[in-house]
Scaffold this active site. Structure first.
Site, short mmCIF file in Angstrom:
data_model
loop_
_atom_site.label_atom_id
_atom_site.label_comp_id
_atom_site.label_asym_id
_atom_site.label_seq_id
_atom_site.Cartn_x
_atom_site.Cartn_y
_atom_site.Cartn_z
N ARG A 167 -4.32 -11.21 -2.17
CA ARG A 167 -5.06 -9.94 -1.99
C ARG A 167 -6.56 -10.14 -2.02
O ARG A 167 -7.31 -9.35 -2.62
CB ARG A 167 -4.64 -8.89 -3.06
CG ARG A 167 -3.18 -8.58 -3.10
CD ARG A 167 -2.64 -7.92 -1.82
NE ARG A 167 -1.21 -7.85 -1.92
CZ ARG A 167 -0.38 -8.79 -1.45
NH1 ARG A 167 -0.83 -9.84 -0.80
NH2 ARG A 167 0.92 -8.67 -1.59
N SER A 217 0.97 0.01 -4.25
CA SER A 217 0.91 -0.61 -5.58
C SER A 217 -0.51 -0.45 -6.13
O SER A 217 -1.47 -0.85 -5.47
CB SER A 217 1.22 -2.10 -5.49
OG SER A 217 2.54 -2.25 -5.08
N GLU A 293 -9.58 0.39 -3.72
CA GLU A 293 -11.03 0.31 -3.90
C GLU A 293 -11.63 1.72 -3.93
O GLU A 293 -11.24 2.56 -3.14
CB GLU A 293 -11.58 -0.41 -2.67
CG GLU A 293 -12.80 -1.19 -2.93
CD GLU A 293 -13.14 -2.00 -1.69
OE1 GLU A 293 -14.08 -1.63 -1.02
OE2 GLU A 293 -12.42 -2.99 -1.41
C1 LIG Z 1 3.04 3.66 0.51
C2 LIG Z 1 2.15 2.44 0.56
C3 LIG Z 1 2.69 1.17 0.57
C4 LIG Z 1 1.86 0.04 0.60
N1 LIG Z 1 2.44 -1.20 0.60
C5 LIG Z 1 1.65 -2.29 0.65
C6 LIG Z 1 2.23 -3.60 0.67
O1 LIG Z 1 3.44 -3.78 0.65
N2 LIG Z 1 1.39 -4.66 0.70
C7 LIG Z 1 0.04 -4.52 0.73
O2 LIG Z 1 -0.66 -5.54 0.78
N3 LIG Z 1 -0.54 -3.32 0.71
C8 LIG Z 1 0.22 -2.19 0.68
N4 LIG Z 1 -0.34 -0.95 0.65
C9 LIG Z 1 -1.82 -0.82 0.60
C10 LIG Z 1 -2.50 -0.71 1.98
O3 LIG Z 1 -1.65 -0.13 2.94
C11 LIG Z 1 -2.99 -2.06 2.49
O4 LIG Z 1 -3.91 -2.59 1.57
C12 LIG Z 1 -3.65 -1.97 3.85
O5 LIG Z 1 -3.92 -3.27 4.29
C13 LIG Z 1 -4.96 -1.18 3.84
O6 LIG Z 1 -5.34 -0.94 5.18
P1 LIG Z 1 -6.18 0.34 5.61
O7 LIG Z 1 -6.42 0.24 7.07
O8 LIG Z 1 -5.55 1.57 5.15
O9 LIG Z 1 -7.55 0.08 4.84
P2 LIG Z 1 -8.45 1.15 4.07
O10 LIG Z 1 -7.70 1.66 2.89
O11 LIG Z 1 -9.01 2.13 5.01
O12 LIG Z 1 -9.61 0.20 3.57
C14 LIG Z 1 -9.35 -0.80 2.60
C15 LIG Z 1 -10.53 -1.79 2.60
O13 LIG Z 1 -10.56 -2.47 3.85
C16 LIG Z 1 -11.86 -2.35 4.42
N5 LIG Z 1 -11.71 -2.30 5.88
C17 LIG Z 1 -10.84 -1.55 6.60
N6 LIG Z 1 -11.00 -1.77 7.92
C18 LIG Z 1 -12.02 -2.68 8.03
C19 LIG Z 1 -12.68 -3.30 9.14
N7 LIG Z 1 -12.35 -3.04 10.39
N8 LIG Z 1 -13.68 -4.18 8.87
C20 LIG Z 1 -14.04 -4.45 7.59
N9 LIG Z 1 -13.47 -3.88 6.50
C21 LIG Z 1 -12.46 -3.02 6.73
C22 LIG Z 1 -12.41 -1.03 3.87
O14 LIG Z 1 -13.83 -0.98 3.90
C23 LIG Z 1 -11.88 -1.07 2.44
O15 LIG Z 1 -12.74 -1.86 1.65
C24 LIG Z 1 0.45 0.19 0.63
C25 LIG Z 1 -0.10 1.49 0.63
C26 LIG Z 1 0.73 2.60 0.59
C27 LIG Z 1 0.10 3.98 0.61
#
Ligand SMILES: Cc1cc2nc3c(=O)[nH]c(=O)nc-3n(C[C@H](O)[C@H](O)[C@H](O)COP(=O)(O)OP(=O)(O)OC[C@H]3O[C@@H](n4cnc5c(N)ncnc54)[C@H](O)[C@@H]3O)c2cc1C
Length: 303
Positions: A167, A217, A293
Site C-alpha cells: 500500500r 479497509s 487519506e
Molecule cells: C468497499 C471498498 C472496498 C475496497 N477494497 C479495497 C481492496 O480490496 N484493496 C485495496 O487496495 N483498496 C480497497 N479499497 C480502497 C480504494 O478503493 C483503493 O485504495 C483505490 O485504489 C482508491 O482509488 P480511487 O480512485 O478511489 O482514489 P481516491 O480515493 O480518489 O484517491 C486516493 C489517493 O490517490 C490519489 N490519486 C488518485 N488519482 C490520482 C492520479 N490520477 N494521480 C495522482 N494521484 C492520484 C489521490 O490524490 C489520493 O491521495 C476499497 C474501498 C471500498 C470503498
C-alpha cells in the site's frame, strides 16, 4: 527515468470545467458532505499546468479518502476514461478498475482478477499500490505516464521507478499526477478469468459491508514478523465490532471497515479510529495505521 514531451499542453482546444463551492458528497464513497472551494475537471486535451499551483488535491473515485466539511482548495478530477488495447492494455487514470478488469477479460488477459470489485480508478490504485486476494498493482504494472508538478515535466516511470511496497509507492510523495498506466498481463483462458473475477466479487459480497458507505479497509495490516497479522482480526478480538461514535461505526460484518450509518462527519470517523487504535494497542500491542487519506494539501502526509 525517461522524460517525454509528447503531450502538447499548448494545443488546448477544450476549456476546463471549474465549479465553485461545489459539494463532493457524491464523489466520495464514505458519502461525507464536503464543500470544496473549486472543483476542476480536466481531460487530456485541456491539461493546464497552471492548475497545479495553489492548494490542490487530485481526486480519483474518492474511495480511499476522508473529507472535512470544507476544503479550502482546488480539487482536480481527471476524466479521461479511455482504454487502449495494443499488445497489452494501456488505461488512462480515470478508468474504473472494474472496467479495466472487464477489458482484460474481453481480451483474454489474466493478472487483474483480484481487482474486480475494488471501487477505485487506475490512478488511485497505482497511487497506493492497491491489492487484494494475493494480487497487487505492482505485479501487473509495466510503466506509468505522469506529470511531475514540481519539475513541470511529463515522464514515464518504470515499475521499478514506482518503488512499490505494501500500500505504498513513490506517488505518495505527492509530486506526480498519474495520466495513464501500461499493464503487463499474460494471455489466459477467459472462462477461468471470469470465474476468478466472479469468485472474488462473491467473497467481497459475503464478507464486506458493501451496502453501507465506507472507504474499504480502514486500517493497514500491521507490520509483524513472518506471519501476517490482520487488522480486522485484532479489532474483533478487542470486542469493537458495532462500536459507534456519532454515525461512524465499526462494521458488524467486517471489523476492518468503518462505515457511515447516517450523517457521519470526519470528526466522528477520526474519533472512532483513535479509540480503535488505542484499544488495539493496549490489548494486543499492535499499532494500526489508517489506510484512507484525509483530503488536505498535496504536501501533507497521509495520516
Ligand atoms: C468497499 C471498498 C472496498 C475496497 N477494497 C479495497 C481492496 O480490496 N484493496 C485495496 O487496495 N483498496 C480497497 N479499497 C480502497 C480504494 O478503493 C483503493 O485504495 C483505490 O485504489 C482508491 O482509488 P480511487 O480512485 O478511489 O482514489 P481516491 O480515493 O480518489 O484517491 C486516493 C489517493 O490517490 C490519489 N490519486 C488518485 N488519482 C490520482 C492520479 N490520477 N494521480 C495522482 N494521484 C492520484 C489521490 O490524490 C489520493 O491521495 C476499497 C474501498 C471500498 C470503498
Amino acid at each position: 527515468m525517461l522524460k517525454v514531451a509528447e503531450v502538447n499542453v499548448a494545443a488546448q482546444t477544450k476549456k476546463m470545467k471549474i465549479e465553485k463551492n461545489f459539494s463532493i458528497k457524491k464523489y466520495n464513497t464514505f458519502k461525507l458532505d464536503c464543500v470544496v472551494k473549486e472543483f476542476v475537471t480536466i481531460d487530456t486535451e485541456n491539461f493546464d499546468k497552471n492548475i497545479f499551483k495553489d492548494k490542490f488535491f487530485i481526486l480519483g473515485n474518492g474511495s480511499n479518502i476522508l473529507c472535512p466539511e470544507y476544503y479550502d482548495g482546488v480539487i482536480i478530477k481527471y476524466v479521461n476514461k479511455n482504454i487502449v488495447i495494443n499488445k497489452n492494455i494501456t488505461a488512462y487514470s480515470a478508468v474504473l478498475l472494474n472496467w479495466l478488469c472487464l477489458a482484460a477479460l474481453k481480451n483474454s488477459l489474466t493478472g487483474l482478477e483480484w481487482a474486480y470489485g475494488i471501487p477505485g480508478t487506475v490512478g488511485g490504485a497505482v497511487y497506493m499500490n492497491a491489492g487484494a486476494y494475493g494480487g497487487e498493482i505492482a505485479n501487473v504494472l509495466k510503466s506509468v505516464y505522469c506529470y511531475n508538478f514540481e519539475t513541470h515535466d511529463f515522464c514515464v516511470l518504470s515499475n521499478k521507478d514506482c518503488k512499490f511496497s505494501y500500500r505504498n509507492s513513490i506517488f505518495m510523495n505527492k509530486k506526480y499526477f498519474i495520466l495513464s498506466a501500461d499493464f503487463d498481463l499474460k494471455k489466459g483462458d477467459p472462462t477461468e478469468i471470469k470465474a476468478k473475477m466472479n469468485d472474488n466479487l462473491q467473497k467481497r459480497k459475503d464478507k464486506q459491508p458493501m451496502n453501507l458507505p465506507s472507504a474499504g479497509s480502514f486500517f493497514k495490516r500491521p507490520v509483524s514478523g513472518d506471519n501476517p497479522v490482520y487488522a480486522a482480526a485484532l479489532i474483533e478480538q478487542c470486542g469493537l465490532k458495532g462500536y459507534k461514535i456519532g454515525d461512524a461505526m465499526v462494521s458488524e460484518k467486517h471489523a476492518g471497515f468503518i462505515v457511515n450509518v447516517g450523517k457521519a462527519t470526519l470528526k466522528d470517523i477520526l474519533s472512532l479510529a483513535e479509540i480503535v487504535q488505542k484499544t488495539v494497542k493496549d490489548q494486543t500491542g499492535y499499532w494500526l495505521e489508517l489506510e484512507p487519506e484525509v483530503l488536505c494539501s498535496p504536501t501533507s502526509e497521509s495520516l
